[in-house]
Design an enzyme around this catalytic site. Structure first.
Site, PDB file in Angstrom:
ATOM      1  N   GLY A  17       0.839  -1.186   0.000  1.00 18.31           N
ATOM      2  CA  GLY A  17       0.000   0.000   0.000  1.00 18.31           C
ATOM      3  C   GLY A  17       0.871   1.231   0.000  1.00 18.31           C
ATOM      4  O   GLY A  17       2.093   1.146   0.158  1.00 18.31           O
ATOM      5  N   GLY A  18       0.250   2.357  -0.154  1.00 23.02           N
ATOM      6  CA  GLY A  18       0.972   3.623  -0.135  1.00 23.02           C
ATOM      7  C   GLY A  18       1.247   4.090   1.283  1.00 23.02           C
ATOM      8  O   GLY A  18       0.818   3.450   2.257  1.00 23.02           O
ATOM      9  N   ALA A  19       1.944   5.196   1.406  1.00 24.61           N
ATOM     10  CA  ALA A  19       2.216   5.785   2.713  1.00 24.61           C
ATOM     11  C   ALA A  19       0.897   6.157   3.383  1.00 24.61           C
ATOM     12  O   ALA A  19      -0.007   6.699   2.746  1.00 24.61           O
ATOM     13  CB  ALA A  19       3.100   7.020   2.557  1.00 24.61           C
ATOM     14  N   ARG A  20       0.791   5.806   4.643  1.00 23.68           N
ATOM     15  CA  ARG A  20      -0.395   6.086   5.458  1.00 23.68           C
ATOM     16  C   ARG A  20      -1.669   5.460   4.895  1.00 23.68           C
ATOM     17  O   ARG A  20      -2.768   5.980   5.076  1.00 23.68           O
ATOM     18  CB  ARG A  20      -0.596   7.594   5.654  1.00 23.68           C
ATOM     19  CG  ARG A  20       0.537   8.263   6.357  1.00 23.68           C
ATOM     20  CD  ARG A  20       0.531   7.889   7.835  1.00 23.68           C
ATOM     21  NE  ARG A  20       1.787   8.245   8.458  1.00 23.68           N
ATOM     22  CZ  ARG A  20       2.769   7.378   8.740  1.00 23.68           C
ATOM     23  NH1 ARG A  20       2.637   6.107   8.432  1.00 23.68           N
ATOM     24  NH2 ARG A  20       3.864   7.765   9.328  1.00 23.68           N
ATOM     25  N   SER A  21      -1.531   4.334   4.224  1.00 24.86           N
ATOM     26  CA  SER A  21      -2.693   3.666   3.640  1.00 24.86           C
ATOM     27  C   SER A  21      -3.428   2.783   4.640  1.00 24.86           C
ATOM     28  O   SER A  21      -4.554   2.371   4.382  1.00 24.86           O
ATOM     29  CB  SER A  21      -2.251   2.805   2.452  1.00 24.86           C
ATOM     30  OG  SER A  21      -1.387   1.763   2.901  1.00 24.86           O
ATOM     31  N   GLY A  27      13.404  -0.269  10.295  1.00 25.30           N
ATOM     32  CA  GLY A  27      13.744   1.146  10.358  1.00 25.30           C
ATOM     33  C   GLY A  27      14.936   1.416  11.260  1.00 25.30           C
ATOM     34  O   GLY A  27      15.165   0.701  12.236  1.00 25.30           O
ATOM     35  N   HIS A  49       5.402   4.063  17.064  1.00 24.32           N
ATOM     36  CA  HIS A  49       4.987   2.735  16.594  1.00 24.32           C
ATOM     37  C   HIS A  49       5.071   1.710  17.721  1.00 24.32           C
ATOM     38  O   HIS A  49       4.175   0.876  17.877  1.00 24.32           O
ATOM     39  CB  HIS A  49       5.845   2.283  15.412  1.00 24.32           C
ATOM     40  CG  HIS A  49       5.467   2.915  14.120  1.00 24.32           C
ATOM     41  ND1 HIS A  49       4.298   2.635  13.461  1.00 24.32           N
ATOM     42  CD2 HIS A  49       6.114   3.819  13.350  1.00 24.32           C
ATOM     43  CE1 HIS A  49       4.229   3.335  12.345  1.00 24.32           C
ATOM     44  NE2 HIS A  49       5.320   4.073  12.257  1.00 24.32           N
ATOM     45  N   ASP A  59       8.011  -4.940   9.160  1.00 21.15           N
ATOM     46  CA  ASP A  59       7.606  -3.590   8.776  1.00 21.15           C
ATOM     47  C   ASP A  59       8.855  -2.716   8.707  1.00 21.15           C
ATOM     48  O   ASP A  59       9.434  -2.415   9.739  1.00 21.15           O
ATOM     49  CB  ASP A  59       6.613  -3.036   9.785  1.00 21.15           C
ATOM     50  CG  ASP A  59       5.799  -1.873   9.253  1.00 21.15           C
ATOM     51  OD1 ASP A  59       6.008  -1.469   8.082  1.00 21.15           O
ATOM     52  OD2 ASP A  59       4.953  -1.358   9.999  1.00 21.15           O
TER      53      ASP A  59
END
Length: 172
Positions: A8-12, A37, A51, A84
């Site tokens: 999905g896209g960013a913030r999806s 990350g 997060h 993630d």
């Protein structure tokens, strides 16, 4: 056991979807977050902390900014895990000047052999404009190739937009 690729896209809503799915099958709500990350600046440090707080104490965090295939290969059969995210892992590999093809092959093999329940979260970056820089275009291309390879071995693939998951594999 089963692997699910969530794109999905960013913030999806893709991370929230994967986390909720993992929590729903985890014994006693215990799950593993394999985080890729790295906190290179204050903004990323705050993002990572947010997060972790959102996940709560029932989650164990395993950091694997580069050694993602090894982290997946080490999961026991009864584990429930979310990775993630794959695009951050890819960025880390590129910044470290690693062999992307070899690393991608190792990841695909680890996912195919993983005995745990596994959700792989990644940003779909190929839907927008063509990146202006050669590095941006290379990143987009590498991400697209990685996603295609993982979609072949994943049991299930979802595309998430506006918080709504669309199951792409298996159909139906």
């Amino acid at each position: 056991m089963t692997s699910t690729l969530v794109l999905g896209g960013a913030r999806s809503g893709k991370s929230a979807f994967a986390q909720k799915a993992a929590e729903s099958v985890a014994l006693d709500g215990r799950a593993v977050m394999i985080a890729t990350g790295q906190a290179f600046d204050d903004e990323m440090t705050q993002r990572i902390a947010r997060h972790q707080a959102d996940r709560g104490e029932s989650w164990t965090t395993l950091e694997a900014p580069l050694a993602l295939p090894e982290a997946i290969a080490a999961l026991p059969a009864d584990a429930v895990a979310v990775v993630d995210c794959l695009t951050l892992w890819l960025s880390n590999l590129m910044l470290a000047e690693r062999d992307i093809e070899a690393a991608a092959s190792e990841l695909v093999a680890a996912v195919a052999a993983c005995p745990a329940r596994l959700w792989l979260v990644s940003n779909e970056v190929g839907l927008g404009i063509v990146p202006e820089t050669p590095l941006g275009r290379r990143f987009r291309d590498e991400a697209g190739r990685l996603h295609q390879r993982l979609a072949q071995v994943a049991d299930t693939v979802y595309f998430v937009a506006v918080g709504l998951p669309l199951r792409m594999k298996p159909q139906g």
